[in-house]
Design a protein around this motif. Structure first.
Motif, mmCIF file in Angstrom:
data_model
loop_
_atom_site.group_PDB
_atom_site.id
_atom_site.type_symbol
_atom_site.label_atom_id
_atom_site.label_comp_id
_atom_site.label_asym_id
_atom_site.label_seq_id
_atom_site.Cartn_x
_atom_site.Cartn_y
_atom_site.Cartn_z
ATOM 1 N N VAL A 85 0.969 -1.132 0.219
ATOM 2 C CA VAL A 85 -0.081 0.127 0.018
ATOM 3 C C VAL A 85 0.835 1.310 0.140
ATOM 4 O O VAL A 85 0.440 2.215 -0.476
ATOM 5 C CB VAL A 85 -1.090 -0.058 1.186
ATOM 6 C CG1 VAL A 85 -1.635 1.255 1.414
ATOM 7 C CG2 VAL A 85 -1.905 -1.312 1.389
ATOM 8 N N LYS A 86 1.934 1.055 0.604
ATOM 9 C CA LYS A 86 2.884 2.415 1.001
ATOM 10 C C LYS A 86 4.168 1.696 1.064
ATOM 11 O O LYS A 86 4.672 1.417 2.112
ATOM 12 C CB LYS A 86 2.688 3.198 2.007
ATOM 13 C CG LYS A 86 3.356 4.352 2.603
ATOM 14 C CD LYS A 86 3.599 5.303 1.705
ATOM 15 C CE LYS A 86 4.246 6.547 2.160
ATOM 16 N NZ LYS A 86 5.888 6.182 2.595
ATOM 17 N N ILE A 91 10.281 2.004 6.361
ATOM 18 C CA ILE A 91 8.994 1.328 6.553
ATOM 19 C C ILE A 91 8.006 1.203 5.489
ATOM 20 O O ILE A 91 7.784 2.150 4.705
ATOM 21 C CB ILE A 91 8.289 2.144 7.679
ATOM 22 C CG1 ILE A 91 8.983 2.484 9.073
ATOM 23 C CG2 ILE A 91 6.935 1.636 8.120
ATOM 24 C CD1 ILE A 91 9.572 1.066 9.957
ATOM 25 N N VAL A 93 3.993 -0.550 4.239
ATOM 26 C CA VAL A 93 2.895 -1.023 4.657
ATOM 27 C C VAL A 93 2.311 -2.041 3.632
ATOM 28 O O VAL A 93 2.370 -1.486 2.531
ATOM 29 C CB VAL A 93 1.872 0.036 5.279
ATOM 30 C CG1 VAL A 93 0.708 -0.378 5.606
ATOM 31 C CG2 VAL A 93 2.838 0.676 6.206
ATOM 32 N N GLU A 95 -0.719 -4.943 2.635
ATOM 33 C CA GLU A 95 -2.124 -5.512 2.824
ATOM 34 C C GLU A 95 -2.315 -6.984 2.335
ATOM 35 O O GLU A 95 -2.132 -6.984 1.077
ATOM 36 C CB GLU A 95 -3.361 -4.678 2.532
ATOM 37 C CG GLU A 95 -3.534 -3.360 3.287
ATOM 38 C CD GLU A 95 -4.569 -2.290 2.854
ATOM 39 O OE1 GLU A 95 -4.632 -1.553 3.635
ATOM 40 O OE2 GLU A 95 -5.266 -2.642 1.929
ATOM 41 N N ALA A 115 0.127 -5.396 7.471
ATOM 42 C CA ALA A 115 1.207 -5.517 7.953
ATOM 43 C C ALA A 115 2.283 -4.405 7.747
ATOM 44 O O ALA A 115 2.144 -3.488 6.677
ATOM 45 C CB ALA A 115 2.073 -6.854 7.103
ATOM 46 N N THR A 116 2.882 -4.039 8.966
ATOM 47 C CA THR A 116 3.949 -3.073 8.826
ATOM 48 C C THR A 116 5.591 -3.963 8.735
ATOM 49 O O THR A 116 5.685 -4.790 9.529
ATOM 50 C CB THR A 116 4.068 -2.284 10.005
ATOM 51 O OG1 THR A 116 2.896 -1.644 10.160
ATOM 52 C CG2 THR A 116 4.974 -1.000 9.922
#
Lengths: 128, 128, 128, 128
Positions: A85-86, A91, A93, A95, A115-116
């Motif tokens: 997603v990012k 970091i 992120v 899905e 999830a991160t």
């Protein structure tokens, strides 16, 4: 992946699909796929998806994830998709979504996961 | 539990402890215990803990959980604890913690998990 | 909604969009919209979205949500979307996304939220 | 903090307590404190707690948090506690708990929160 009897069905930039079959050793007390096994496969899908957007010498570590179990994980087959997603330098992120696939091919959404993930560079023994 | 090589070390009202040993089939690409396996064991600990406070004929279903992975899951042994934070007629909330136990007995917190669980009564095949 | 200066921009079955403008009282120490305010608006969007699929006399309660903060919440305007992933008689799951909207109209994804919601019927004072 | 009418009641290494009073502008449709406001205060408590263990010139950013809403947030007063579970150079994990305090002083656990926080050094305008 071997313990789960899983295989990579698709890998592209920021997106990975894993397919796996139901197996008795992976079930919980009600005969469905155990939440932890679903989580393991979805976490793997998200981790792989994130790693496709990282430098070649980088590893990916899951910092945290949350899973929602939407329906009993009845197979006999399962498909897990992880999508970034990012993306980020440190970091990322992602899905994940899991579907149960019935014998007649009908699919049902059984779990979502968020999830991160962390990019790790230059630590011995941590390579994706 | 069998797949994970886990055993119940303590069961009391609202609290359960599970112990398990490191096994090669459960590890991820860096040689540590896979996050999903940790999650499976912690989710089980939380589910058992919640079920100790439910009616005898009730089953427990995990609605969702979130896990934070704090440190590499190095064993060789692990202890998982599940504790009910808020029991409820329909919805219960539990927290889990996992420690890695080194050969010299030293313990390290490696993961925390927060789970939302649902009491299920009267569905065939769902009994705890 | 009033405290947040928010308004409903779209309401359909299983989906709600909320728009809000940046305001000084809602910011944290770095001058961006506070995570809690983002969470409040996204939680509201998810709750409204779930309530569109519930019986008229039912209320909706948030059991839990997780929010990922992806980028600084710079406005001056914001759009929040809540979508039901899995409607249920008792438990529903919804996902929210928030975008910051710059002065030139460019949008940026700033947060994702996953919520577990409960249908509540027949409790005094709890109506949506 | 001002919008929330909150104040710091305790600050020590790795632990912060925030107290706040009920206010009409912060409530949701059932008359209780809105989940987002609870989240804002608990996130702040966790962020402050993490910042007490960081270098003086570092700032703290919340990456994600999950909140479980355990009971209606009835005041008239509230206490929020943030405790660092795992401090880290880059990533820290903290847990928050919120209690509603009735007129007779009786306390009730109303929410738990788990947050992942990031240490940020050397970005303009981001200082704790």
């Amino acid at each position: 992946m071997d313990t789960l009897g899983a295989r990579l069905a698709a890998v592209e930039a920021g997106r990975v699909v894993i397919e796996m079959a139901w197996a008795r050793g992976l079930t919980q007390q009600h005969g469905f796929l155990h939440a932890g096994m679903l989580a393991a496969a979805l976490d793997s899908a998200c981790g792989y998806a994130a790693s496709t957007l990282m430098p070649e010498d980088a590893g990916v570590l899951t910092i945290e994830f949350k899973i929602n179990l939407l329906a009993p994980a009845q197979g006999p087959r399962f498909r897990m998709e992880g999508v970034v997603v990012k993306p980020g330098r440190t970091i990322s992120v992602a899905e994940g979504r899991a579907w149960g696939i019935a014998g007649d091919g009908q699919e049902k959404l059984i779990a979502t996961l968020g999830a991160t993930l962390m990019t790790v560079v230059g630590r011995d023994g941590i390579r994706h």
